[in-house]
Write an enzyme that holds these catalytic residues in place. Structure first.
Site, PDB file in Angstrom:
ATOM      1  NE  ARG A 158      -2.357  -1.085   3.580  1.00  0.00           N
ATOM      2  CZ  ARG A 158      -2.950  -1.113   4.751  1.00  0.00           C
ATOM      3  NH1 ARG A 158      -4.179  -0.737   4.784  1.00  0.00           N
ATOM      4  NH2 ARG A 158      -2.111  -1.400   5.839  1.00  0.00           N
TER       5      ARG A 158
ATOM      6  CE  LYS B  83      -5.650 -14.503  13.280  1.00  0.00           C
ATOM      7  NZ  LYS B  83      -4.441 -13.770  12.510  1.00  0.00           N
TER       8      LYS B  83
ATOM      9  CB  VAL C  81      -3.855 -22.345  12.927  1.00  0.00           C
ATOM     10  CG1 VAL C  81      -4.404 -22.704  14.407  1.00  0.00           C
ATOM     11  CG2 VAL C  81      -5.379 -22.097  11.996  1.00  0.00           C
TER      12      VAL C  81
ATOM     13  N   GLY D  16       1.072 -19.829  14.243  1.00  0.00           N
ATOM     14  CA  GLY D  16       2.483 -19.522  13.704  1.00  0.00           C
ATOM     15  C   GLY D  16       3.175 -20.599  13.387  1.00  0.00           C
TER      16      GLY D  16
ATOM     17  CD  GLU E 210      -1.646  -5.588  16.442  1.00  0.00           C
ATOM     18  OE1 GLU E 210      -1.462  -4.572  16.304  1.00  0.00           O
ATOM     19  OE2 GLU E 210      -0.831  -6.604  16.151  1.00  0.00           O
TER      20      GLU E 210
ATOM     21  CE  LYS F  92      -4.690 -17.461  15.318  1.00  0.00           C
ATOM     22  NZ  LYS F  92      -3.928 -16.901  16.376  1.00  0.00           N
TER      23      LYS F  92
END
Length: 430
Positions: free
Chosen positions: A48, A107, A134, A136, A192, A207
């Site tokens: 982007r 996911k 799912v 990592g 986050e 997941k």
């Protein structure tokens, strides 16, 4: 013998995971070529923000036109790590239409539209792999889809979100409250800025849908998964858990009914015994416990997120697809032949831990016990503490249906002697 024509790979997204995929493709190019039987060439990277400096990536490969990239017609594999529903869904199906197989870490999209994506891959004779979606770096999708293909999986129980496990682990080990533990997770980069997807269970629910679909050969969508977040878990809940020899984890639980006629998928906080392998999973790690007829109990453990771990899973899928391309084959697609119904949460049977604020006077315990009996919920243990006219009553039940427990709690709230239902938590893993 090494094939000289390189396999061309396009990368959709070049954030934390995408940039690590590109780095490994470059630094491990010789090893990847030897394992695949052909060189792998990064043919384009859709982003982007084209002006951002991306170390190790040729600026000539950067484009903002992801659609044009996947329509090139000469790509062998498209790696999608942009996330979200759109434009990822359209880009993946366009890639299939123009001759490329796809590796995805998405996911949310797979939980919502996995069946349609698998159908599109099959229609065009291409692969759709998604180990990175799912847990990592933990090998989980492929073992369920391939290694256990000859077995009957009955239960998948796991910690599949590192952020929530870090928070709950901090609350357990330090006595911190939820907000304090969340603030630390945010400061350390585990959470986050908006942690809603993690702490409210949306990430784990997606997941769970993927795991249940693969484990039970049944289409399970995100809407089929019962979801509860962990924001209401308190220090008092952990204190009660410790008194029972338990801890608290946010669990994804996928189960086949005892009669084998249906399945359930759910995500919620639960108490689990300290003796259970999942109880010792600390920090931001993930772990999944699989129970099956022939192989018994299997444990999968490791880092469940982050650039390098997730990129490792992506590259594993890339190697598998590349080998298929060279051999002119495709790997396993969707297996949904069982088509089992997904039962509602009310039919789930487990144990419960209920904490009540009650009046400290004679007869209260008898009233509460009567309500449980009237709704067919058997009491295992009761613990009561009282002071200055107020009391707390902790009830642990035997196994009962979620619907029966819900009716019990509704009736308890109507008792004059019950001031409030402080918490309700399921007890799993016994």
């Amino acid at each position: 013998m090494m094939r000289t024509r390189p396999l061309k790979v396009a990368l959709l997204g070049c954030g934390v995971v995408g940039s690590e995929v590109a780095r490994i493709m470059t630094t491990h190019a010789d090893d990847l070529a030897a394992r695949i039987g052909a060189p792998v060439e990064l043919a384009g990277v859709a982003v982007r923000r084209p002006d951002k400096v991306r170390e190790g990536i040729d600026p000539a490969l950067i484009t903002t036109d992801a659609t044009a990239l996947v329509k090139r017609g000469d790509l062998d594999v498209v790696v999608e790590v942009i996330g979200g529903i759109e434009p990822a869904r359209t880009l993946i199906t366009t890639a299939f239409e123009h001759g490329a197989s796809v590796v995805s870490a998405n996911k949310a999209l797979l939980a919502q539209d996995g069946a349609a994506l698998h159908a599109a891959a099959e229609e065009h004779g291409k692969d759709l792999y998604y180990e990175a979606a799912v847990a990592g770096a933990i090998p989980l999708i492929r073992p369920l889809r391939e290694s256990l293909a000859g077995d009957k999986v009955n239960r998948v129980l796991g910690i599949v979100n590192g952020t929530t496990n870090f928070i709950l682990d901090k609350m357990d080990s330090t006595g911190a409250g939820y907000q304090e533990a969340l603030d630390e997770a945010t400061a350390l980069g585990y959470a986050e800025a908006d942690p809603t997807a993690d702490v409210e269970g949306f990430d784990a629910a997606a997941k769970a849908a993927i795991l249940a679909g693969i484990a039970f050969h049944t289409r399970v969508r995100l809407d089929d998964v019962h979801r509860e977040g962990m924001t209401e878990v308190t220090a008092a809940d952990f204190a009660s858990a410790k008194e029972m020899g338990c801890t608290i984890k946010l669990l994804a639980i996928c189960e086949r009914a005892e009669d084998g006629a249906s399945v359930t998928a759910r995500v919620h906080p639960a108490m689990i015994p300290l003796s259970h392998p999942l109880a010792s999973v600390r920090g931001a790690y993930n772990a999944v416990f699989v129970e099956s007829d022939a192989s018994g109990r299997l444990m999968f453990y490791g880092p469940g997120a982050g650039g390098s771990p997730t990129a490792s899973a992506v590259l594993g899928d890339l190697v598998a697809i590349a080998r298929n391309r060279i051999n002119g084959t495709t790997g396993p697609g969707e297996s949904a032949y069982a088509a089992l119904p997904v039962s509602p949460m009310g039919e789930v049977v487990t144990r419960y831990h209920i904490s009540l604020d009650v009046a400290d006077k004679p007869g209260v315990l008898a009233q509460v016990a009567t309500v449980f009996a009237e709704h067919g919920v058997s009491i295992d243990t009761v613990r009561q503490q009282g002071k200055d006219g107020e009391a707390s009553l902790v009830v642990v039940t035997h196994r009962a249906s979620d619907a029966a427990l819900g009716g019990t709690v509704e009736a308890l709230r109507k008792l004059d002697t019950v001031r409030g239902v402080a918490s309700i938590m399921r007890v799993e893993g016994e």
